[in-house]
Design a protein around this motif. Structure first.
Motif, PDB file in Angstrom:
ATOM      1  N   THR A   1       0.861  -1.174   0.000  1.00 64.98           N
ATOM      2  CA  THR A   1       0.000   0.000   0.000  1.00 64.98           C
ATOM      3  C   THR A   1       0.905   1.235   0.000  1.00 64.98           C
ATOM      4  O   THR A   1       2.102   1.133   0.274  1.00 64.98           O
TER       5      THR A   1
ATOM      6  N   SER B   1      -2.613   7.454  -0.228  1.00 64.43           N
ATOM      7  CA  SER B   1      -3.718   7.631   0.712  1.00 64.43           C
ATOM      8  C   SER B   1      -3.808   9.083   1.167  1.00 64.43           C
ATOM      9  O   SER B   1      -4.902   9.646   1.286  1.00 64.43           O
TER      10      SER B   1
ATOM     11  N   GLU C   1      -0.092  -5.829   4.644  1.00 63.00           N
ATOM     12  CA  GLU C   1      -0.833  -4.585   4.439  1.00 63.00           C
ATOM     13  C   GLU C   1      -1.007  -3.789   5.726  1.00 63.00           C
ATOM     14  O   GLU C   1      -0.894  -2.580   5.736  1.00 63.00           O
TER      15      GLU C   1
ATOM     16  N   ASP D   1       1.765  -1.647   6.547  1.00 55.23           N
ATOM     17  CA  ASP D   1       1.926  -0.492   5.671  1.00 55.23           C
ATOM     18  C   ASP D   1       0.991   0.661   6.020  1.00 55.23           C
ATOM     19  O   ASP D   1       1.182   1.771   5.577  1.00 55.23           O
TER      20      ASP D   1
ATOM     21  N   PRO E   1      -0.869   3.695   7.459  1.00 53.92           N
ATOM     22  CA  PRO E   1      -0.288   4.835   8.169  1.00 53.92           C
ATOM     23  C   PRO E   1      -0.852   5.047   9.560  1.00 53.92           C
ATOM     24  O   PRO E   1      -0.199   5.573  10.424  1.00 53.92           O
TER      25      PRO E   1
ATOM     26  N   THR F   1      -7.482  15.461   8.442  1.00 55.77           N
ATOM     27  CA  THR F   1      -6.692  14.642   7.508  1.00 55.77           C
ATOM     28  C   THR F   1      -5.267  15.160   7.349  1.00 55.77           C
ATOM     29  O   THR F   1      -4.481  14.572   6.618  1.00 55.77           O
TER      30      THR F   1
ATOM     31  N   HIS G   1     -12.387  15.724   6.764  1.00 59.09           N
ATOM     32  CA  HIS G   1     -13.266  14.759   6.084  1.00 59.09           C
ATOM     33  C   HIS G   1     -14.528  14.535   6.897  1.00 59.09           C
ATOM     34  O   HIS G   1     -14.504  14.615   8.129  1.00 59.09           O
TER      35      HIS G   1
ATOM     36  N   ASP H   1     -14.385   8.176  -1.661  1.00 56.06           N
ATOM     37  CA  ASP H   1     -12.929   8.056  -1.896  1.00 56.06           C
ATOM     38  C   ASP H   1     -12.185   7.028  -1.040  1.00 56.06           C
ATOM     39  O   ASP H   1     -11.021   6.758  -1.300  1.00 56.06           O
TER      40      ASP H   1
ATOM     41  N   VAL I   1     -12.444   3.782  -0.624  1.00 53.09           N
ATOM     42  CA  VAL I   1     -12.066   2.549  -1.327  1.00 53.09           C
ATOM     43  C   VAL I   1     -11.762   2.859  -2.792  1.00 53.09           C
ATOM     44  O   VAL I   1     -10.695   2.558  -3.294  1.00 53.09           O
TER      45      VAL I   1
ATOM     46  N   LYS J   1      -6.520   3.779   7.154  1.00 53.18           N
ATOM     47  CA  LYS J   1      -6.112   3.884   5.760  1.00 53.18           C
ATOM     48  C   LYS J   1      -5.517   5.252   5.429  1.00 53.18           C
ATOM     49  O   LYS J   1      -4.555   5.348   4.684  1.00 53.18           O
ATOM     50  N   TRP J   2      -6.107   6.269   5.968  1.00 56.32           N
ATOM     51  CA  TRP J   2      -5.638   7.617   5.655  1.00 56.32           C
ATOM     52  C   TRP J   2      -4.766   8.205   6.759  1.00 56.32           C
ATOM     53  O   TRP J   2      -4.189   9.271   6.585  1.00 56.32           O
TER      54      TRP J   2
ATOM     55  N   SER K   1      -5.858   9.506   9.364  1.00 57.97           N
ATOM     56  CA  SER K   1      -6.543  10.710   9.833  1.00 57.97           C
ATOM     57  C   SER K   1      -6.888  10.596  11.317  1.00 57.97           C
ATOM     58  O   SER K   1      -6.871   9.508  11.883  1.00 57.97           O
TER      59      SER K   1
END
Lengths: 259, 401
Positions: free
Chosen positions: A181, A186, B248, B251, B253, B346, B352, B366, B368, B384-385, B387
């Protein structure tokens, strides 16, 4: 195959039960002679059956060995097509090399002036554009420019820009980038961004990374990236890239530090 | 032959024609199938995948197989000759094939296994050793046999002072290959040695070097019996390279906070929208199932539309939260009622916002597919972001229109 036309086991039994020798055999005088005549008749039937089978086999256009050879040939054609037409499965990697003329020795500390040309052009360079793999600095610049140029709604995911950079990167690196990823992606998406690379500056990587050799150099790339998003902003991305040219056929980025 | 025989014969003939046609079609399909198998079967084994293992951006060095990137001609000859010298130095000192492998990986990383007479500062040779740091004279270091000996055994095998070689490192056999190399070389980028393992093994195979060779015992190779690869942590040697290559979760964040649960907070009387919370949830879910690519960079517009507004009247999502009356803001509360609006920082100006659907899930643009709405666990915005969850508020659009 007319399998249904063949006699069933029961029918075979009936046939065998009703089997009888020709009249002339039955009429043969003497028990011994009749037995001899019956034996000759059976031999004759067997011989004729053998000939019939041989003839049928001769007529049959395909024998097992022949079928095997045809299967192997067709498989071989498929394999051949893969190698003759490397782009068949989207692998333009080797094909691109036709345009590459690599310099065999970059020099111990190549001081090539990086092109640093503005990249206001299309973020998705045409795949048919000539790919120049002759200079490691140029390869590093193009690889980073393409990789960091991203339009999420168009690209769908982070692998798209890696695949676009494929002519300038080794297969293992492309696969690695696609497999992981990407926090940079992202971050861009979370900010509603579309990234274009304004400039990429390429310079020697410094003394912390290995020295240049005829088949491998390390370069520091500094990319100025403009992001149009919820708010527009610019950012600077510094990456250390390894560029290799083992076979003298063209330089390619093989590793990237700082992603 | 009577009538029935004639009909039977005719039927058999017609049946034969049909069979021939079916057989012909099946044959063509089979030939195409074989052709495709040939195309996809060629060279698609896991080799490239194995090479691509490693941290993000640092796969195994891809010298390719036979043609791609693998050095050829005199360069390859020099590499093989140098590999043999390194192996001889290790073997001569009683070290195992594992030591040779570490030596090859190190020399590949430092000099691409070429005996170069230049380097950073005064570094030279296969292992980029420095005369000024006590590794020997320039003339000595430029002799591969000497350089390899220094790498393996240091300045003196009998003292702990001075330059240390691999054999001086306690427990080197049990270390990861790259870690052992780093113990000698002290590189600023120790993680890069491991990427040379495949390339080193290929060269060893070409040079006829036995990397499984046991050591000859003694102080220099005390752990030799443990086997060559016992300490190797390279992911590409495991049974499931895909799982090991690209973890994953590692990875991602951000780390997820606690799960979100449905709360029970009736909206204040001032919260009036063209659409009820239940209808807004249904609309959002339908948009996730059948909606188009209309929502990139439009989170606030999406939640406003879900509640039946054409626009929210506020430019940024995070401002929408900040402008909420104090009694409507539920900072950091992870029990939003279904239909609530959830907000995140974010790192950018906008922040968001998403609609909480209940049962820990949100409908968000956004997250996915860029541009589309998807239903995901609310914690995805964090993981995933990366945030930061700010809080939730009722669907209050005082400036909506």
């Amino acid at each position: 195959m007319a399998k249904n036309d063949e006699p069933t086991p029961e029918e075979w039994r009936e046939i065998l039960a009703s089997y009888s020798y020709p009249e002339e055999v039955k009429r043969t005088k003497g028990r011994r002679a009749r037995r001899e005549a019956k034996r000759e008749h059976r031999d004759d039937v067997r011989r004729r059956t053998k000939e019939y089978v041989r003839e049928e086999r001769r007529r049959d256009p395909l024998r097992p060995a022949g079928a095997l050879i045809i299967v192997v040939v067709i498989l071989g054609l498929g394999v051949g097509a893969r190698f003759l037409w490397p782009g068949l499965l989207g692998e333009s990697h080797k094909g691109d090399r036709a345009t590459a003329t690599a310099s065999p020795m970059p020099g111990a500390q190549e001081d090539e002036e990086p092109a640093a040309t503005p990249s206001s052009s299309s973020p998705s360079p045409s795949a048919s554009a000539a790919v120049d793999l002759s200079k490691p600095n140029h390869v590093a610049e193009e690889a980073i420019r393409i990789y960091l140029t991203r339009n999420p709604p168009k690209d769908g995911d982070h692998t798209a820009s890696a695949l676009r950079a494929e002519p300038y990167m080794t297969a293992a690196l492309i696969e690695n980038l696609a497999g992981h990823t990407d926090p940079g992606w992202s971050k861009l998406v979370s900010r509603g961004g579309v990234a274009t690379v304004r400039t990429v500056k390429v310079e020697p990587a410094g003394t912390d990374l290995p020295v240049d050799t005829p088949v491998r150099v390390w370069r520091k790339t500094t990319a100025k990236v403009d992001v149009e998003g919820y708010e527009d902003y610019s950012e600077t991305t510094v990456l250390q890239v390894e560029v290799t040219n083992g076979d003298g056929d063209g330089w390619r980025v093989s590793r990237i530090l700082g992603l | 032959m009577d009538g029935r025989d004639a009909v039977r014969t005719l039927g058999r003939f017609a049946g034969t024609g049909l069979k021939i046609k079916a057989t012909a079609i099946a044959s063509v399909v089979f030939v195409i199938f074989l052709f495709v198998v040939g195309i996809f079967g060629a060279g698609t084994a896991g080799k490239a995948l194995a090479d691509s293992c490693g941290e993000r951006g640092t796969p195994g060095v891809d010298y390719g197989e036979d043609t791609a990137q693998q050095p050829t001609g005199n360069i390859r000859k020099n590499q093989i000759a140098n590999a043999k010298i390194i192996d001889k130095a290790a073997d001569g000192g009683g070290l195992s094939g594992r030591a040779t492998l570490i030596g090859l990986m190190t020399a590949l990383q430092e000099s691409t296994l070429l005996n170069i007479d230049y380097g950073h500062l005064d570094s030279i040779g296969l292992f980029q050793q420095r005369p000024s740091q006590g590794w020997g004279t320039e003339t000595q270091i430029m002799q591969p046999k000497y350089a390899a000996g220094m790498f393996f055994f240091g300045a003196s095998r009998d003292t702990s002072a001075g330059i240390h070689g691999l054999a001086d490192i306690q427990g080197w056999e049990a270390m990861g290959l790259g870690q052992a190399a780093q113990e000698v070389q002290r590189s600023a980028y120790p993680e890069l040695y491991d990427g040379q393992e495949d390339a080193a093994r290929k060269i060893a195979a070409e040079a006829g070097i036995d990397l499984d060779r046991p050591g000859k015992g003694g102080d220099a190779d005390e752990d030799q019996g443990s086997g060559d690869d016992t300490a190797t942590t390279s992911p590409n040697q495991d049974g499931d390279p895909d799982a090991k290559c690209y973890p994953e979760d590692a990875d991602r964040p951000g780390k997820p906070g606690d799960a979100f649960h449905d709360g029970d907070a009736p909206w204040p009387a001032t919260v009036e929208n063209p659409r009820s919370a239940a209808d807004a949830i249904a609309w959002a879910e339908k948009e996730a199932k059948t909606g188009g690519k209309d929502w990139y960079r439009a989170c606030l517009a999406f939640v406003a539309r879900a509640y039946g507004w054409s626009f929210s009247g506020v430019p940024y999502a995070i401002d929408h939260y900040r402008e909420m009356p104090a009694d409507m803001k539920h900072d950091k509360d992870r029990n939003p009622p279904p239909g609530a609006l959830m907000y995140w920082e974010t790192g950018g100006r906008a922040g968001h916002v998403a609609v909480y659907l209940g049962d820990g899930k949100i409908a968000s643009n956004d997250i996915v597919r860029p541009g589309y709405i998807d239903v995901v666990p609310a914690t995805e915005i964090e993981t995933k972001w990366g945030s930061t969850y700010v809080g939730w508020a009722p669907p209050y659009f005082p400036k909506g229109g």
